[in-house]
Design an enzyme around this catalytic site. Structure first.
Site, PDB file in Angstrom:
ATOM      1  N   HIS A   1      -2.966   0.534  -4.703  1.00 30.06           N
ATOM      2  CA  HIS A   1      -2.765  -0.619  -5.706  1.00 30.06           C
ATOM      3  C   HIS A   1      -2.850  -0.691  -6.860  1.00 30.06           C
ATOM      4  O   HIS A   1      -4.028  -0.366  -6.984  1.00 30.06           O
ATOM      5  CB  HIS A   1      -2.995  -2.005  -4.697  1.00 30.06           C
ATOM      6  CG  HIS A   1      -2.516  -2.583  -3.597  1.00 30.06           C
ATOM      7  ND1 HIS A   1      -1.662  -3.486  -3.195  1.00 30.06           N
ATOM      8  CD2 HIS A   1      -2.517  -1.336  -2.539  1.00 30.06           C
ATOM      9  CE1 HIS A   1      -1.331  -2.881  -1.877  1.00 30.06           C
ATOM     10  NE2 HIS A   1      -1.662  -2.264  -1.341  1.00 30.06           N
TER      11      HIS A   1
ATOM     12  N   GLU B 210      -9.677  -9.030   1.096  1.00 32.18           N
ATOM     13  CA  GLU B 210     -10.959  -8.212   0.555  1.00 32.18           C
ATOM     14  C   GLU B 210     -11.153  -9.333   0.095  1.00 32.18           C
ATOM     15  O   GLU B 210     -12.296  -9.876  -0.986  1.00 32.18           O
ATOM     16  CB  GLU B 210      -9.330  -8.688  -0.898  1.00 32.18           C
ATOM     17  CG  GLU B 210      -8.403  -7.106  -0.701  1.00 32.18           C
ATOM     18  CD  GLU B 210      -8.472  -6.614  -2.036  1.00 32.18           C
ATOM     19  OE1 GLU B 210      -9.036  -6.107  -3.571  1.00 32.18           O
ATOM     20  OE2 GLU B 210      -6.357  -6.440  -1.042  1.00 32.18           O
TER      21      GLU B 210
ATOM     22  N   SER C 130       0.987  -0.910   0.165  1.00 34.14           N
ATOM     23  CA  SER C 130       0.224   0.030  -0.007  1.00 34.14           C
ATOM     24  C   SER C 130       0.753   1.322   0.292  1.00 34.14           C
ATOM     25  O   SER C 130       1.750   1.552   0.863  1.00 34.14           O
ATOM     26  CB  SER C 130      -0.918  -0.065   1.310  1.00 34.14           C
ATOM     27  OG  SER C 130      -1.954  -0.929   1.039  1.00 34.14           O
TER      28      SER C 130
ATOM     29  N   HIS D 121      -6.592   4.221   6.718  1.00 39.59           N
ATOM     30  CA  HIS D 121      -5.965   3.742   5.172  1.00 39.59           C
ATOM     31  C   HIS D 121      -4.894   5.370   5.206  1.00 39.59           C
ATOM     32  O   HIS D 121      -4.065   5.144   4.328  1.00 39.59           O
ATOM     33  CB  HIS D 121      -7.115   3.202   4.417  1.00 39.59           C
ATOM     34  CG  HIS D 121      -5.946   2.534   2.869  1.00 39.59           C
ATOM     35  ND1 HIS D 121      -4.617   1.317   3.569  1.00 39.59           N
ATOM     36  CD2 HIS D 121      -6.273   3.072   2.089  1.00 39.59           C
ATOM     37  CE1 HIS D 121      -4.159   1.974   2.066  1.00 39.59           C
ATOM     38  NE2 HIS D 121      -5.626   1.878   1.422  1.00 39.59           N
TER      39      HIS D 121
ATOM     40  N   MET E  42      -1.221  -6.039   7.035  1.00 41.29           N
ATOM     41  CA  MET E  42      -2.314  -7.164   7.146  1.00 41.29           C
ATOM     42  C   MET E  42      -2.065  -7.874   5.757  1.00 41.29           C
ATOM     43  O   MET E  42      -3.095  -8.362   4.839  1.00 41.29           O
ATOM     44  CB  MET E  42      -3.527  -6.397   7.013  1.00 41.29           C
ATOM     45  CG  MET E  42      -3.798  -5.423   7.498  1.00 41.29           C
ATOM     46  SD  MET E  42      -5.227  -3.821   7.375  1.00 41.29           S
ATOM     47  CE  MET E  42      -5.565  -3.629   8.608  1.00 41.29           C
TER      48      MET E  42
END
Length: 264
Positions: free
Chosen positions: A55, A80, A24, A238, A202
């Site tokens: 991404h 996801e 990320s 994020h 993650m």
């Protein structure tokens, strides 16, 4: 050779032995790739379709410091899809075209003062706190992959030397994988610290397991974007990850540029 590997081979004459996976906010590293052939993941059956901002979703084959490389600009995450093996087709395709060394990067939260936001941590080992494994369902005895030396010691030594030559601090530590997509709680961070974690994130761990399954050498870095939950009292987001990641990404690009010049 797989059909996906044939597609890649048909697009480029380069035969990279090294591949990078960018995490990320680290897409800026692709700018350092020389004369890249760019292939959208959509044109490569089985490659992930990242749904996370930051991404890109493309494979670049070019050179870094003169060394042929394949760069995955974006990855898919367990959170996801609920599939720990979502990156398996992509890594198998890279392996099929001759990649034997996988360099992984991620954005992570730090648990140690010597790795503040904007710094880079060299991963020496990991904790799989997500409880998932990409080899569940693999029918052969190859699924029993040894992980004692998952992070190649020689590559880590070379990375440390490259960072020193660039004047960049590169602490090493243990990366703990949480499933996400929610950030960790302060209690979970206290648990992870007790268990020996130095950074949390993650991603990455499933790819490490898959790479070792494919008998690839592995080197991995965390770009630190924040202190983990509860350490400063600030809430995590994020957006903050994407904002801070390029700071450490610039340092990591310098380390990788020097390192790849030595790996050619």
């Amino acid at each position: 050779m797989s059909e996906v590997a044939k597609i890649i081979r048909a697009r480029t004459k380069l035969a990279p032995k090294i591949a990078l996976v960018l995490g990320s906010g680290l897409g800026g590293l692709v700018d350092a790739v020389e004369a890249p052939t760019v292939i959208d993941y959509a044109d490569l059956p089985g490659f992930p379709a990242p749904s996370v901002s930051g991404h890109r979703g493309s494979l670049l084959v070019g050179r870094l410091s003169g060394t042929p490389v394949a760069v995955m600009a974006g990855r898919a995450h367990y959170y996801e899809h609920g599939k720990a093996d979502v990156m398996r087709p992509a890594l198998e395709a890279l392996h099929a075209i001759g990649v034997g060394t996988l360099i992984l990067t991620n954005a992570a939260g730090s648990l140690m003062p010597e790795a503040p936001p904007g710094s880079v941590m060299l991963i020496e080992d990991h904790l799989n706190l997500a409880g998932a494994n990409p080899l569940i369902g693999e029918p052969t005895d190859r699924r029993f992959v040894g992980m004692t030396t998952a992070y190649d010691a020689d590559l880590r030594a070379m990375a440390t030397s490259a960072a020193k030559a660039e004047g960049i601090a590169l602490p090493s530590g243990v990366y703990a994988w949480f499933s996400g997509p929610s950030f960790e709680t302060p209690a979970e961070i206290r648990m992870a610290r007790t268990l020996g974690a130095d950074a949390v994130g993650m991603s990455t761990v499933p790819e490490v397991i898959l790479a070792r399954f494919l008998r690839m050498r592995v080197l991995a870095f965390s770009v630190i974007t924040n202190m983990a939950a509860g350490i400063t009292g600030a809430e995590l987001s994020h957006e903050d990850t994407k904002e801070v990641a390029p700071q450490g990404g610039e340092k990591l690009a310098r380390i990788l540029t020097r390192l790849l010049g030595e790996l050619r």
